[in-house]
Design a protein around this motif. Structure first.
Motif, mmCIF file in Angstrom:
data_model
loop_
_atom_site.group_PDB
_atom_site.id
_atom_site.type_symbol
_atom_site.label_atom_id
_atom_site.label_comp_id
_atom_site.label_asym_id
_atom_site.label_seq_id
_atom_site.Cartn_x
_atom_site.Cartn_y
_atom_site.Cartn_z
ATOM 1 N N TYR A 191 5.753 -6.102 -8.100
ATOM 2 C CA TYR A 191 4.442 -5.472 -8.279
ATOM 3 C C TYR A 191 3.361 -6.490 -7.976
ATOM 4 C CZ TYR A 191 0.788 -2.553 -10.451
ATOM 5 O OH TYR A 191 -0.325 -1.774 -10.687
ATOM 6 N N SER A 192 2.532 -6.168 -7.018
ATOM 7 C CA SER A 192 1.413 -7.033 -6.664
ATOM 8 C C SER A 192 0.367 -6.182 -5.968
ATOM 9 C CB SER A 192 1.874 -8.165 -5.731
ATOM 10 O OG SER A 192 2.094 -7.666 -4.419
ATOM 11 N N LEU A 193 -0.743 -6.784 -5.598
ATOM 12 C CA LEU A 193 -1.772 -6.046 -4.865
ATOM 13 C C LEU A 193 -1.256 -5.550 -3.518
ATOM 14 C CD1 LEU A 193 -4.950 -8.224 -5.556
ATOM 15 C CD2 LEU A 193 -4.433 -5.955 -6.475
ATOM 16 N N GLY A 247 1.991 -4.653 -3.079
ATOM 17 C CA GLY A 247 3.169 -3.827 -3.319
ATOM 18 C C GLY A 247 2.999 -3.037 -4.603
ATOM 19 N N ARG A 248 2.465 -1.821 -4.486
ATOM 20 C CA ARG A 248 2.090 -1.042 -5.668
ATOM 21 C C ARG A 248 2.913 0.240 -5.807
ATOM 22 N NH1 ARG A 248 -4.304 -0.501 -5.117
ATOM 23 N NH2 ARG A 248 -3.959 0.721 -7.017
ATOM 24 N N ASP A 249 4.093 0.257 -5.202
ATOM 25 C CA ASP A 249 4.916 1.469 -5.213
ATOM 26 C C ASP A 249 5.252 1.948 -6.619
ATOM 27 O OD1 ASP A 249 4.838 1.225 -2.504
ATOM 28 O OD2 ASP A 249 6.936 0.670 -2.242
ATOM 29 N N ILE A 250 5.402 1.024 -7.568
ATOM 30 C CA ILE A 250 5.840 1.434 -8.908
ATOM 31 C C ILE A 250 4.776 2.236 -9.650
ATOM 32 C CG2 ILE A 250 7.384 -0.544 -9.071
ATOM 33 C CD1 ILE A 250 5.478 -1.732 -11.164
ATOM 34 N N GLU A 251 3.563 2.291 -9.091
ATOM 35 C CA GLU A 251 2.515 3.076 -9.742
ATOM 36 C C GLU A 251 2.800 4.576 -9.667
ATOM 37 O OE1 GLU A 251 -1.221 1.927 -8.080
ATOM 38 O OE2 GLU A 251 -1.099 -0.132 -8.838
ATOM 39 N N ARG A 252 3.684 4.979 -8.739
ATOM 40 C CA ARG A 252 3.970 6.406 -8.573
ATOM 41 C C ARG A 252 4.818 6.953 -9.720
ATOM 42 N NH1 ARG A 252 4.909 4.481 -3.151
ATOM 43 N NH2 ARG A 252 3.226 5.125 -1.754
ATOM 44 N N PRO A 285 6.448 -7.603 -14.049
ATOM 45 C CA PRO A 285 6.363 -7.688 -12.584
ATOM 46 C C PRO A 285 6.984 -8.985 -12.069
ATOM 47 C CG PRO A 285 4.217 -7.206 -13.571
ATOM 48 C CD PRO A 285 5.121 -7.656 -14.665
ATOM 49 N N TRP A 286 7.688 -8.886 -10.945
ATOM 50 C CA TRP A 286 8.124 -10.114 -10.294
ATOM 51 C C TRP A 286 7.376 -10.278 -8.974
ATOM 52 C CZ3 TRP A 286 10.506 -9.475 -5.543
ATOM 53 C CH2 TRP A 286 11.246 -8.304 -5.307
#
Length: 269
Positions: free
Chosen positions: A189-191, A193-198, A213-214
């Motif tokens: 999770y980073s600016l 890579g935000r896929d987990i927000e779904r 987050p890694w």
């Protein structure tokens, strides 16, 4: 340092978790780190002095070297075991044997024993299942994790890189049978890579699961040392090990905006 409860447990962990993937230099991990014992000791001292009590490793990091170096650092520095929350992981291939990989009951129990030896500890505070095992039934995984907790060798269990539906299925089964459930989840999770927000973050909020987050700097890409003019920063781990995968054009746009914000506050990347 700020401390948060780990999901719906009573365990307090530092808001910043120190990752030790750079400890050791075996195989592909040599391109990522190469930190040996003196460096590991220096880093751990800095970590503890900063108030960080949450430390993350994995059995597969340099094929056990990361755990070994971390365990020796704790001993060399005379750190109090009760002042640390040690997390490690299970699933990855750790030998040539047919059962030296995966999340079978066989491998979970064997892996925990080996991790404890390398760490020189009598228990693991947080054990992650390190990815999906498509061959082992979720029921076997959760029953095995419950039993390893009841054995006293693991305190809490968490999950890394599973899809949301599988996490919910696993915790649903655990709830049905009265087994220990996953208390947290670890994802990229980073600016950039935000896929987990779904699905992952809504699940975490609904079920009160901790989120760890890694690679929040996307393997150093968001540090500012990578530009469109020079894709390679030089002497950087991303130059030889381009991970995690990201949309680089979008990431460059993000870095541009971060640089603008930094200039407004007179802060350089």
């Amino acid at each position: 340092m700020k401390y948060n409860l780990l999901g719906n447990t009573g365990l307090l962990v530092s808001e910043i978790c120190f990752g030790t993937m750079t400890f050791g230099s075996s195989g592909q991990w040599a391109a990522i780190g190469g930190v040996e014992q003196k460096g590991a000791n220096d880093l751990m001292k800095t970590v503890v002095d900063a108030g960080i009590n949450f430390v993350d490793t994995a059995n597969v990091y340099s094929f056990g070297q990361s755990e070994t170096l971390l365990g020796q650092s704790i001993k060399d520095l005379g750190l109090s075991r009760n002042d640390l929350v040690i997390a490690t992981k299970v699933r990855g291939k750790m030998g040539e044997g047919k059962n030296n990989i995966g999340l079978s009951r066989f491998h979970i129990f064997a892996s925990v024993e080996e991790s404890l030896k390398r760490l020189q500890l009598d228990h693991i505070d947080v054990l992650y299942v390190h990815g999906v095992d498509p061959f082992t039934p979720v029921e076997e995984i959760m029953r095995s994790l419950n039993d390893i907790v009841l054995s006293g060798k693991v305190r809490y269990v968490s999950v890394c890189n599973w899809p949301a539906w599988m996490v919910m299925k696993a915790n649903g089964l655990a709830d049905k049978h009265g087994w220990n459930k996953f208390v947290g989840m670890q994802y990229f999770y980073s600016l950039s890579g935000r896929d987990i927000e779904r699905e992952i973050l809504p699940l975490a909020k609904e079920e009160n699961l901790a989120v760890m987050p890694w690679s929040p700097l996307a393997g150093g890409f968001l540090s500012g040392k990578y530009t469109r003019e020079s894709e390679k920063a030089g002497n950087s781990r991303r130059d030889s090990f381009d991970f995690p995968p990201i949309n680089k054009e979008r990431a460059y746009d993000i870095v541009d905006v971060l640089n603008e914000i930094g200039q407004n506050y007179q802060v350089k990347a």
